[in-house]
Design a protein around this motif. Structure first.
Motif, PDB file in Angstrom:
ATOM      1  N   GLY A  36       0.799  -1.223   0.000  1.00 12.97           N
ATOM      2  CA  GLY A  36       0.000   0.000   0.000  1.00 12.97           C
ATOM      3  C   GLY A  36       0.828   1.267   0.000  1.00 12.97           C
ATOM      4  O   GLY A  36       0.311   2.350  -0.280  1.00 12.97           O
ATOM      5  N   ALA A  37       2.118   1.158   0.304  1.00 16.48           N
ATOM      6  CA  ALA A  37       2.982   2.335   0.386  1.00 16.48           C
ATOM      7  C   ALA A  37       3.069   3.080  -0.944  1.00 16.48           C
ATOM      8  O   ALA A  37       3.295   4.283  -0.968  1.00 16.48           O
ATOM      9  CB  ALA A  37       4.380   1.932   0.859  1.00 16.48           C
ATOM     10  N   ARG A  38       2.883   2.382  -2.040  1.00 18.30           N
ATOM     11  CA  ARG A  38       2.944   3.038  -3.353  1.00 18.30           C
ATOM     12  C   ARG A  38       1.739   3.937  -3.602  1.00 18.30           C
ATOM     13  O   ARG A  38       1.805   4.871  -4.387  1.00 18.30           O
ATOM     14  CB  ARG A  38       3.029   2.002  -4.473  1.00 18.30           C
ATOM     15  CG  ARG A  38       4.342   1.271  -4.494  1.00 18.30           C
ATOM     16  CD  ARG A  38       4.412   0.274  -5.618  1.00 18.30           C
ATOM     17  NE  ARG A  38       3.335  -0.713  -5.435  1.00 18.30           N
ATOM     18  CZ  ARG A  38       2.671  -1.295  -6.420  1.00 18.30           C
ATOM     19  NH1 ARG A  38       2.969  -1.033  -7.661  1.00 18.30           N
ATOM     20  NH2 ARG A  38       1.720  -2.171  -6.167  1.00 18.30           N
ATOM     21  N   HIS A  39       0.631   3.645  -2.928  1.00 25.11           N
ATOM     22  CA  HIS A  39      -0.618   4.351  -3.203  1.00 25.11           C
ATOM     23  C   HIS A  39      -1.057   5.262  -2.068  1.00 25.11           C
ATOM     24  O   HIS A  39      -1.837   6.172  -2.290  1.00 25.11           O
ATOM     25  CB  HIS A  39      -1.737   3.346  -3.480  1.00 25.11           C
ATOM     26  CG  HIS A  39      -1.380   2.361  -4.541  1.00 25.11           C
ATOM     27  ND1 HIS A  39      -1.279   2.705  -5.871  1.00 25.11           N
ATOM     28  CD2 HIS A  39      -1.052   1.056  -4.475  1.00 25.11           C
ATOM     29  CE1 HIS A  39      -0.924   1.640  -6.575  1.00 25.11           C
ATOM     30  NE2 HIS A  39      -0.781   0.632  -5.749  1.00 25.11           N
ATOM     31  N   GLU A  40      -0.577   5.019  -0.869  1.00 24.75           N
ATOM     32  CA  GLU A  40      -1.047   5.754   0.302  1.00 24.75           C
ATOM     33  C   GLU A  40      -0.210   7.006   0.533  1.00 24.75           C
ATOM     34  O   GLU A  40       1.013   6.956   0.539  1.00 24.75           O
ATOM     35  CB  GLU A  40      -0.985   4.854   1.530  1.00 24.75           C
ATOM     36  CG  GLU A  40      -1.658   5.445   2.745  1.00 24.75           C
ATOM     37  CD  GLU A  40      -1.748   4.436   3.880  1.00 24.75           C
ATOM     38  OE1 GLU A  40      -0.705   4.117   4.469  1.00 24.75           O
ATOM     39  OE2 GLU A  40      -2.870   3.979   4.153  1.00 24.75           O
ATOM     40  N   SER A  41      -0.898   8.119   0.744  1.00 22.74           N
ATOM     41  CA  SER A  41      -0.199   9.371   1.046  1.00 22.74           C
ATOM     42  C   SER A  41       0.156   9.405   2.535  1.00 22.74           C
ATOM     43  O   SER A  41      -0.388   8.640   3.347  1.00 22.74           O
ATOM     44  CB  SER A  41      -1.082  10.571   0.717  1.00 22.74           C
ATOM     45  OG  SER A  41      -2.178  10.636   1.625  1.00 22.74           O
ATOM     46  N   LEU A  42       1.041  10.309   2.882  1.00 18.50           N
ATOM     47  CA  LEU A  42       1.408  10.475   4.288  1.00 18.50           C
ATOM     48  C   LEU A  42       0.181  10.848   5.113  1.00 18.50           C
ATOM     49  O   LEU A  42      -0.007  10.336   6.213  1.00 18.50           O
ATOM     50  CB  LEU A  42       2.493  11.548   4.414  1.00 18.50           C
ATOM     51  CG  LEU A  42       3.023  11.797   5.817  1.00 18.50           C
ATOM     52  CD1 LEU A  42       3.627  10.533   6.410  1.00 18.50           C
ATOM     53  CD2 LEU A  42       4.043  12.919   5.803  1.00 18.50           C
ATOM     54  N   ARG A  43      -0.668  11.701   4.571  1.00 18.66           N
ATOM     55  CA  ARG A  43      -1.890  12.085   5.283  1.00 18.66           C
ATOM     56  C   ARG A  43      -2.777  10.870   5.548  1.00 18.66           C
ATOM     57  O   ARG A  43      -3.299  10.697   6.648  1.00 18.66           O
ATOM     58  CB  ARG A  43      -2.667  13.135   4.497  1.00 18.66           C
ATOM     59  CG  ARG A  43      -3.942  13.567   5.237  1.00 18.66           C
ATOM     60  CD  ARG A  43      -4.719  14.593   4.482  1.00 18.66           C
ATOM     61  NE  ARG A  43      -5.228  13.993   3.244  1.00 18.66           N
ATOM     62  CZ  ARG A  43      -5.759  14.661   2.254  1.00 18.66           C
ATOM     63  NH1 ARG A  43      -5.870  15.972   2.319  1.00 18.66           N
ATOM     64  NH2 ARG A  43      -6.189  14.050   1.184  1.00 18.66           N
ATOM     65  N   GLN A  44      -2.945  10.017   4.564  1.00 14.70           N
ATOM     66  CA  GLN A  44      -3.774   8.820   4.745  1.00 14.70           C
ATOM     67  C   GLN A  44      -3.178   7.909   5.817  1.00 14.70           C
ATOM     68  O   GLN A  44      -3.893   7.401   6.677  1.00 14.70           O
ATOM     69  CB  GLN A  44      -3.899   8.058   3.430  1.00 14.70           C
ATOM     70  CG  GLN A  44      -4.740   8.769   2.403  1.00 14.70           C
ATOM     71  CD  GLN A  44      -4.624   8.118   1.031  1.00 14.70           C
ATOM     72  OE1 GLN A  44      -3.528   7.774   0.588  1.00 14.70           O
ATOM     73  NE2 GLN A  44      -5.755   7.966   0.361  1.00 14.70           N
ATOM     74  N   GLY A  45      -1.878   7.684   5.749  1.00 20.51           N
ATOM     75  CA  GLY A  45      -1.225   6.824   6.732  1.00 20.51           C
ATOM     76  C   GLY A  45      -1.331   7.380   8.131  1.00 20.51           C
ATOM     77  O   GLY A  45      -1.630   6.654   9.087  1.00 20.51           O
ATOM     78  N   ALA A  46      -1.096   8.681   8.269  1.00 20.66           N
ATOM     79  CA  ALA A  46      -1.177   9.317   9.581  1.00 20.66           C
ATOM     80  C   ALA A  46      -2.601   9.251  10.130  1.00 20.66           C
ATOM     81  O   ALA A  46      -2.815   8.914  11.299  1.00 20.66           O
ATOM     82  CB  ALA A  46      -0.698  10.761   9.499  1.00 20.66           C
ATOM     83  N   THR A  47      -3.566   9.559   9.284  1.00 23.09           N
ATOM     84  CA  THR A  47      -4.965   9.523   9.702  1.00 23.09           C
ATOM     85  C   THR A  47      -5.380   8.115  10.119  1.00 23.09           C
ATOM     86  O   THR A  47      -6.021   7.923  11.153  1.00 23.09           O
ATOM     87  CB  THR A  47      -5.879  10.038   8.580  1.00 23.09           C
ATOM     88  OG1 THR A  47      -5.512  11.382   8.275  1.00 23.09           O
ATOM     89  CG2 THR A  47      -7.339   9.977   8.979  1.00 23.09           C
ATOM     90  N   ASN A  48      -4.995   7.134   9.331  1.00 22.28           N
ATOM     91  CA  ASN A  48      -5.358   5.744   9.629  1.00 22.28           C
ATOM     92  C   ASN A  48      -4.754   5.245  10.935  1.00 22.28           C
ATOM     93  O   ASN A  48      -5.277   4.314  11.539  1.00 22.28           O
ATOM     94  CB  ASN A  48      -4.932   4.822   8.484  1.00 22.28           C
ATOM     95  CG  ASN A  48      -5.737   5.034   7.231  1.00 22.28           C
ATOM     96  OD1 ASN A  48      -6.823   5.607   7.256  1.00 22.28           O
ATOM     97  ND2 ASN A  48      -5.199   4.604   6.107  1.00 22.28           N
TER      98      ASN A  48
END
Length: 69
Positions: A36-48
């Motif tokens: 998922g690292a190729r598709h997930e933004s830093l904002r998405q990762g932080a929020t999740n």
């Protein structure tokens, strides 16, 4: 050098500097090897993961700043 912002993809962050994986892991983000690292933004990762994205951005960009000097 490129700067990290909320929309930077996790895979791009990992490719910027060898220390990025350790910084992300210190926040519980084990992105290295994650598909998922190729598709997930830093904002998405932080929020999740319930993280403060602005704090994370500052810490990651500090690594880049230190490597520039």
């Amino acid at each position: 050098m490129a700067r990290i912002d909320k929309m930077t993809k996790m895979a791009d962050i990992l490719a910027m500097h060898p220390q990025m994986a350790a910084v992300l892991a210190s926040y519980g983000l084990h992105c290295q090897g994650c598909g998922g690292a190729r598709h997930e933004s830093l904002r998405q990762g932080a929020t999740n993961h319930g993280l403060d994205v602005d704090e994370l951005i500052a810490r990651l960009n500090a690594v880049l700043d230190a490597s520039d000097s």
